[in-house]
Enzyme design. Structure first.
Site, short mmCIF file in Angstrom:
data_model
loop_
_atom_site.label_atom_id
_atom_site.label_comp_id
_atom_site.label_asym_id
_atom_site.label_seq_id
_atom_site.Cartn_x
_atom_site.Cartn_y
_atom_site.Cartn_z
N ASP A 18 -3.46 13.98 81.36
CA ASP A 18 -3.92 12.78 80.63
C ASP A 18 -3.10 12.52 79.38
O ASP A 18 -2.99 11.39 78.93
CB ASP A 18 -5.40 12.93 80.28
N ASN B 26 -5.76 17.84 80.36
CA ASN B 26 -6.15 17.38 81.70
C ASN B 26 -7.63 17.70 81.85
O ASN B 26 -8.27 18.26 80.94
CB ASN B 26 -5.29 18.06 82.79
#
Ligand code: MRU
Length: 346
Positions: free
Chosen positions: A237, A247
């Protein structure tokens, strides 16, 4: 692929409802930017690149709703739309990257007719979606060589076609390895609490006839210790300049287990997921989501009413646990600070 995650169709944004999968395959059509913002917030659409595309398309819808007599008023309202989009989810940098790109496009057209700006923003959003698909294919190609013939690949969350404009990042690497003729299979962590692995990763891999086995999150160590996992591939992310990676919650535990068992741990992400303004992962904002995601499963309580809950939606995997970061511009392996900067500039 046999589904579309998100697309611009007849001046509406159409997306598959990921809150309902795999039980129902429902598509929603949104015609105003507030409903798109709400869909991102409620995770009708989720996954870093996919929410970037959704934000861009939401902005393209939003500028169609603006009523303005002057450029000044138009750009003030555009700023407001962008701030609402930026407030939907805090961790995935792709959301902010897409918003900035849309703003930049609009500013480059300052002085043009408002109708021209609206049309250019619609085209830019569609371009972001098309580019994302092409980027995922390049990530797949760059990562496929890292997956050995006969491998069992563990993945966490969903970094697939559903999390992108299609094909996926981590699942893109797996798809590309399969397309190159390798006989590989996937172990999918269920990914509590939102169950992206159980609900989404298994769904899309089964649709593509890629062999997948579902395990609960706490089983990864067991299978690693038995020698049943060859490597791990996950998405991201946000990746800080030193390679620390945000993440889905639980990724960090998988990475530590992988190192303990000498199993390579790969992160696959587009360069738009790099945030080189952050020196390390401690600066990445971590979203905390509602307690009900932990206390309930599909509306049914699984914990005593009133129990205290924490629900961070992401964690940070320190760079030292990451064997390589696979991007569309190449693969970084050792000196992340230097290599990621070069990949971002490529
Ligand atoms: O909360 P989500 O489902 O949006 O989180 C998604 C993830 O953590 C993915 O692994 C990440 O966005 C990469 S998607 C290609």
């Amino acid at each position: 692929m046999s589904f579309r995650t998100i697309e611009w169709r007849d001046n509406a944004v159409v997306m598959i409802d990921q809150t309902r999968l795999p039980v129902e395959e429902i598509y929603h059509s949104y015609t105003d930017f507030n409903s798109v913002a709400d869909a991102i917030r409620r995770m009708v659409i989720r996954g870093a690149p996919a929410i970037g595309v959704a934000a861009a398309m939401g902005i393209a819808l939003g500028v169609r709703e603006i009523v303005a007599d002057t450029q000044e008023s138009f750009f003030r309202q555009l700023d407001n739309i962008c701030s609402i989009m930026a407030g939907t989810r805090p961790t995935a940098i792709n959301l902010f990257w897409a918003i900035e790109r849309m703003k930049k496009k609009a500013l480059s057209l300052q002085g043009s007719l408002l109708e021209e700006i609206r049309s250019a923003l619609k085209n830019e959003a569609i371009l972001i979606e098309q580019e994302d698909l092409a980027i995922c294919k390049r990530i797949g190609k760059n990562g496929a060589d890292l997956i050995p013939e006969g491998a069992t690949v563990l993945t966490h969350c969903n970094a697939g076609g559903l999390a992108t404009a299609g094909y996926g990042t981590a699942l893109g690497v797996i798809r590309a390895a399969r397309e190159s003729g390798k006989n590989i299979q996937v172990f999918a962590d269920e990914t509590r609490p939102w169950l992206q692995g159980a609900r989404l990763t298994t769904w899309e891999l089964m649709k593509d006839n890629i062999p997948v086995t579902l395990i609960t999150d706490n089983m990864a160590g067991f299978f690693m210790s038995r020698g049943e996992i060859t490597c791990c591939v996950v998405g991201a992310d946000r990746i800080a300049a030193n390679g620390d990676t945000a993440n889905k919650i639980g990724t960090f535990s998988v990475a530590v287990l992988a190192m303990e068992h000498n199993i390579p741990f790969y992160v696959a992400a587009p360069v738009s997921t790099l945030d080189l303004t952050l020196s390390d992962g401690s600066e990445i904002p971590i979203e905390e989501r509602p307690a009900t995601e932990v206390t309930h499963i599909r509306g049914l309580p699984i914990a005593p009413e009133g129990v205290r809950v924490r629900n961070p939606s992401f964690d940070i995997t320190p760079a030292k646990y990451i064997t390589a970061i696979i991007t569309e511009n190449g693969v970084a392996t050792k000196e992340y600070r230097k290599e990621l900067a070069a990949l971002a500039a490529a």
